[in-house]
Design a protein around this motif. Structure first.
Motif, PDB file in Angstrom:
ATOM      1  N   GLN A   5       0.828  -1.202   0.000  1.00  0.00           N
ATOM      2  CA  GLN A   5       0.000   0.000   0.000  1.00  0.00           C
ATOM      3  C   GLN A   5       0.861   1.250   0.000  1.00  0.00           C
ATOM      4  O   GLN A   5       0.544   2.238  -0.651  1.00  0.00           O
ATOM      5  CB  GLN A   5      -0.917  -0.012   1.227  1.00  0.00           C
ATOM      6  CG  GLN A   5      -2.038  -1.035   1.128  1.00  0.00           C
ATOM      7  CD  GLN A   5      -2.832  -1.115   2.409  1.00  0.00           C
ATOM      8  OE1 GLN A   5      -2.269  -1.042   3.503  1.00  0.00           O
ATOM      9  NE2 GLN A   5      -4.132  -1.255   2.295  1.00  0.00           N
ATOM     10  N   SER A   6       1.959   1.207   0.768  1.00  0.00           N
ATOM     11  CA  SER A   6       2.858   2.361   0.809  1.00  0.00           C
ATOM     12  C   SER A   6       3.460   2.632  -0.546  1.00  0.00           C
ATOM     13  O   SER A   6       3.538   3.775  -0.992  1.00  0.00           O
ATOM     14  CB  SER A   6       3.966   2.112   1.840  1.00  0.00           C
ATOM     15  OG  SER A   6       4.870   3.186   1.853  1.00  0.00           O
ATOM     16  N   ARG A   8       2.189   1.780  -3.435  1.00  0.00           N
ATOM     17  CA  ARG A   8       1.133   2.282  -4.319  1.00  0.00           C
ATOM     18  C   ARG A   8       0.901   3.764  -4.068  1.00  0.00           C
ATOM     19  O   ARG A   8       0.677   4.545  -4.984  1.00  0.00           O
ATOM     20  CB  ARG A   8      -0.173   1.508  -4.083  1.00  0.00           C
ATOM     21  CG  ARG A   8      -0.109   0.051  -4.499  1.00  0.00           C
ATOM     22  CD  ARG A   8       0.166  -0.095  -5.985  1.00  0.00           C
ATOM     23  NE  ARG A   8       0.054  -1.480  -6.391  1.00  0.00           N
ATOM     24  CZ  ARG A   8       0.491  -1.968  -7.513  1.00  0.00           C
ATOM     25  NH1 ARG A   8       1.082  -1.170  -8.381  1.00  0.00           N
ATOM     26  NH2 ARG A   8       0.363  -3.246  -7.804  1.00  0.00           N
ATOM     27  N   ARG A   9       0.937   4.167  -2.796  1.00  0.00           N
ATOM     28  CA  ARG A   9       0.751   5.577  -2.476  1.00  0.00           C
ATOM     29  C   ARG A   9       1.852   6.410  -3.100  1.00  0.00           C
ATOM     30  O   ARG A   9       1.619   7.489  -3.648  1.00  0.00           O
ATOM     31  CB  ARG A   9       0.738   5.767  -0.958  1.00  0.00           C
ATOM     32  CG  ARG A   9       0.514   7.234  -0.537  1.00  0.00           C
ATOM     33  CD  ARG A   9       0.633   7.382   0.957  1.00  0.00           C
ATOM     34  NE  ARG A   9       1.988   7.058   1.381  1.00  0.00           N
ATOM     35  CZ  ARG A   9       2.368   7.052   2.665  1.00  0.00           C
ATOM     36  NH1 ARG A   9       1.487   7.301   3.619  1.00  0.00           N
ATOM     37  NH2 ARG A   9       3.621   6.763   2.967  1.00  0.00           N
ATOM     38  N   THR A  11       3.625   5.631  -5.766  1.00  0.00           N
ATOM     39  CA  THR A  11       3.406   5.645  -7.212  1.00  0.00           C
ATOM     40  C   THR A  11       2.363   6.694  -7.566  1.00  0.00           C
ATOM     41  O   THR A  11       2.505   7.439  -8.530  1.00  0.00           O
ATOM     42  CB  THR A  11       2.940   4.256  -7.687  1.00  0.00           C
ATOM     43  OG1 THR A  11       3.931   3.294  -7.344  1.00  0.00           O
ATOM     44  CG2 THR A  11       2.735   4.248  -9.188  1.00  0.00           C
ATOM     45  N   ASN A  12       1.302   6.753  -6.753  1.00  0.00           N
ATOM     46  CA  ASN A  12       0.272   7.765  -6.944  1.00  0.00           C
ATOM     47  C   ASN A  12       0.896   9.149  -6.952  1.00  0.00           C
ATOM     48  O   ASN A  12       0.659   9.962  -7.853  1.00  0.00           O
ATOM     49  CB  ASN A  12      -0.747   7.630  -5.798  1.00  0.00           C
ATOM     50  CG  ASN A  12      -1.644   8.838  -5.634  1.00  0.00           C
ATOM     51  OD1 ASN A  12      -1.875   9.568  -6.585  1.00  0.00           O
ATOM     52  ND2 ASN A  12      -2.133   9.039  -4.426  1.00  0.00           N
ATOM     53  N   THR A 110      -6.415  -2.167  -6.780  1.00  0.00           N
ATOM     54  CA  THR A 110      -5.901  -1.346  -5.678  1.00  0.00           C
ATOM     55  C   THR A 110      -6.438   0.072  -5.778  1.00  0.00           C
ATOM     56  O   THR A 110      -6.460   0.649  -6.871  1.00  0.00           O
ATOM     57  CB  THR A 110      -4.357  -1.310  -5.704  1.00  0.00           C
ATOM     58  OG1 THR A 110      -3.847  -2.615  -5.427  1.00  0.00           O
ATOM     59  CG2 THR A 110      -3.814  -0.335  -4.669  1.00  0.00           C
ATOM     60  N   THR A 112      -5.573   3.698  -3.910  1.00  0.00           N
ATOM     61  CA  THR A 112      -4.613   4.339  -3.016  1.00  0.00           C
ATOM     62  C   THR A 112      -5.311   5.328  -2.093  1.00  0.00           C
ATOM     63  O   THR A 112      -6.500   5.643  -2.253  1.00  0.00           O
ATOM     64  CB  THR A 112      -3.549   5.098  -3.822  1.00  0.00           C
ATOM     65  OG1 THR A 112      -4.155   6.270  -4.390  1.00  0.00           O
ATOM     66  CG2 THR A 112      -2.957   4.230  -4.921  1.00  0.00           C
ATOM     67  N   LYS A 113      -4.545   5.834  -1.152  1.00  0.00           N
ATOM     68  CA  LYS A 113      -5.066   6.836  -0.224  1.00  0.00           C
ATOM     69  C   LYS A 113      -5.568   8.072  -0.976  1.00  0.00           C
ATOM     70  O   LYS A 113      -6.515   8.724  -0.546  1.00  0.00           O
ATOM     71  CB  LYS A 113      -3.971   7.223   0.773  1.00  0.00           C
ATOM     72  CG  LYS A 113      -4.416   8.181   1.862  1.00  0.00           C
ATOM     73  CD  LYS A 113      -3.294   8.469   2.832  1.00  0.00           C
ATOM     74  CE  LYS A 113      -3.735   9.433   3.924  1.00  0.00           C
ATOM     75  NZ  LYS A 113      -2.626   9.724   4.879  1.00  0.00           N
ATOM     76  N   TRP A 116      -6.462   6.940  -6.354  1.00  0.00           N
ATOM     77  CA  TRP A 116      -6.073   6.413  -7.654  1.00  0.00           C
ATOM     78  C   TRP A 116      -6.483   4.949  -7.678  1.00  0.00           C
ATOM     79  O   TRP A 116      -6.342   4.239  -6.667  1.00  0.00           O
ATOM     80  CB  TRP A 116      -4.572   6.529  -7.854  1.00  0.00           C
ATOM     81  CG  TRP A 116      -4.077   7.918  -8.094  1.00  0.00           C
ATOM     82  CD1 TRP A 116      -4.216   8.999  -7.289  1.00  0.00           C
ATOM     83  CD2 TRP A 116      -3.343   8.356  -9.235  1.00  0.00           C
ATOM     84  NE1 TRP A 116      -3.617  10.094  -7.843  1.00  0.00           N
ATOM     85  CE2 TRP A 116      -3.055   9.731  -9.039  1.00  0.00           C
ATOM     86  CE3 TRP A 116      -2.876   7.722 -10.391  1.00  0.00           C
ATOM     87  CZ2 TRP A 116      -2.349  10.489  -9.972  1.00  0.00           C
ATOM     88  CZ3 TRP A 116      -2.163   8.473 -11.310  1.00  0.00           C
ATOM     89  CH2 TRP A 116      -1.912   9.838 -11.105  1.00  0.00           C
ATOM     90  N   ASP A 120      -3.691  -4.365 -10.683  1.00  0.00           N
ATOM     91  CA  ASP A 120      -2.331  -4.743 -10.323  1.00  0.00           C
ATOM     92  C   ASP A 120      -1.702  -5.649 -11.378  1.00  0.00           C
ATOM     93  O   ASP A 120      -2.396  -6.460 -12.008  1.00  0.00           O
ATOM     94  CB  ASP A 120      -2.320  -5.462  -8.972  1.00  0.00           C
ATOM     95  CG  ASP A 120      -2.928  -4.613  -7.862  1.00  0.00           C
ATOM     96  OD1 ASP A 120      -2.716  -3.392  -7.877  1.00  0.00           O
ATOM     97  OD2 ASP A 120      -3.613  -5.182  -6.993  1.00  0.00           O
ATOM     98  N   THR A 179      -3.276   1.925 -14.711  1.00  0.00           N
ATOM     99  CA  THR A 179      -4.025   2.993 -14.060  1.00  0.00           C
ATOM    100  C   THR A 179      -5.397   3.165 -14.704  1.00  0.00           C
ATOM    101  O   THR A 179      -5.511   3.325 -15.914  1.00  0.00           O
ATOM    102  CB  THR A 179      -3.256   4.327 -14.134  1.00  0.00           C
ATOM    103  OG1 THR A 179      -1.961   4.144 -13.570  1.00  0.00           O
ATOM    104  CG2 THR A 179      -3.983   5.409 -13.355  1.00  0.00           C
TER     105      THR A 179
END
Length: 232
Positions: A5-6, A8-9, A11-12, A110, A112-113, A116, A120, A179
């Motif tokens: 998750q971190s 992915r955040r 990457t966002n 996924t 993200t926070k 986004w 996957d 995305t």
């Protein structure tokens, strides 16, 4: 928050900030553009994005695919001098001639926070090596002094990658994905995420070529400069 998750955040943040921070003139004072060299997925993967996009539309959300953006997996996104297009095309074309289709597996959804939404993609050895090879081949052509996004300073590994390669998301930081949405404001996204946990999107296909695109503020191709397909 777990490690995935971190990442992915992060990457966002990179997709959102890459163009906004770099702008049209880099720290070196050169006119430049942000380019994405990306992997082109085969029909089963594109169909998965299409089907998931249709489901999103029933919840009132329009994916990048439905907006006409190419389905892609970012391999190397950074700023290049405006006069480097011909050299970049030559390098990418030469790389594409060295490859046959690469197996590709997409599975999972996924959010993200920052809202986004991604499908996957498995980071296989073959995909990792392709991304690494693209980065190494194109890094000498990039702008040598890009502006540093502030958030990167908090992540020593990403900072080192950015300083050396002009992107924080290469090599060990590479996190492939497809995305669908960026900074989505529709509250139905949370409901859709729950649906995707029950009906996990998945498909197997191949990477069939490499593309070069001028990105918009979300890291999506607003203009495709070239696409080169692998030998069948």
């Amino acid at each position: 928050m777990n490690g995935l998750q971190s990442r992915r955040r992060n990457t966002n943040r990179w997709h959102r900030l890459a163009v906004l921070v770099f702008g049209l003139v880099t720290a070196s004072g050169q006119a430049a553009q942000t380019l994405d060299v990306y992997a082109i997925p085969s029909k089963p993967i594109v169909q998965l994005v299409s089907d998931t996009s249709k489901q999103l539309a029933t919840y009132g959300m329009q994916s990048f695919y439905q907006q006409g953006r190419p389905v892609h997996i970012t391999l190397y996104l950074t700023t290049f001098p405006d006069d480097s297009d011909a050299a970049i095309k030559q390098v990418v074309q030469q790389l594409s001639q060295q490859y046959q289709p690469v197996p590709l597996s997409a599975k999972g959804f996924t959010v993200t926070k920052g809202n986004w939404a991604f499908i996957d993609v498995a980071r296989s050895r073959e995909l990792q090596r392709l991304a690494d090879k693209v980065t190494l081949a194109l890094e000498p052509l990039r702008d040598p002094h890009p502006a540093l996004p502030e958030w990167v300073k908090a992540y020593p590994g990403k900072l080192a990658a950015f300083e050396r390669y002009g992107s924080p998301n290469v090599f060990q930081n590479f996190e492939p994905h497809l995305t669908l949405l960026a900074a989505e404001k529709n509250p139905q996204l949370a409901t859709f995420q729950q649906l995707m946990q029950q009906q996990v999107p998945s498909a197997n296909g191949e990477i069939i070529g490499l593309g070069i695109g001028v990105t918009d503020e979300w890291g999506q191709q607003r203009q495709v400069l070239a696409e080169y397909f692998f030998k069948p």
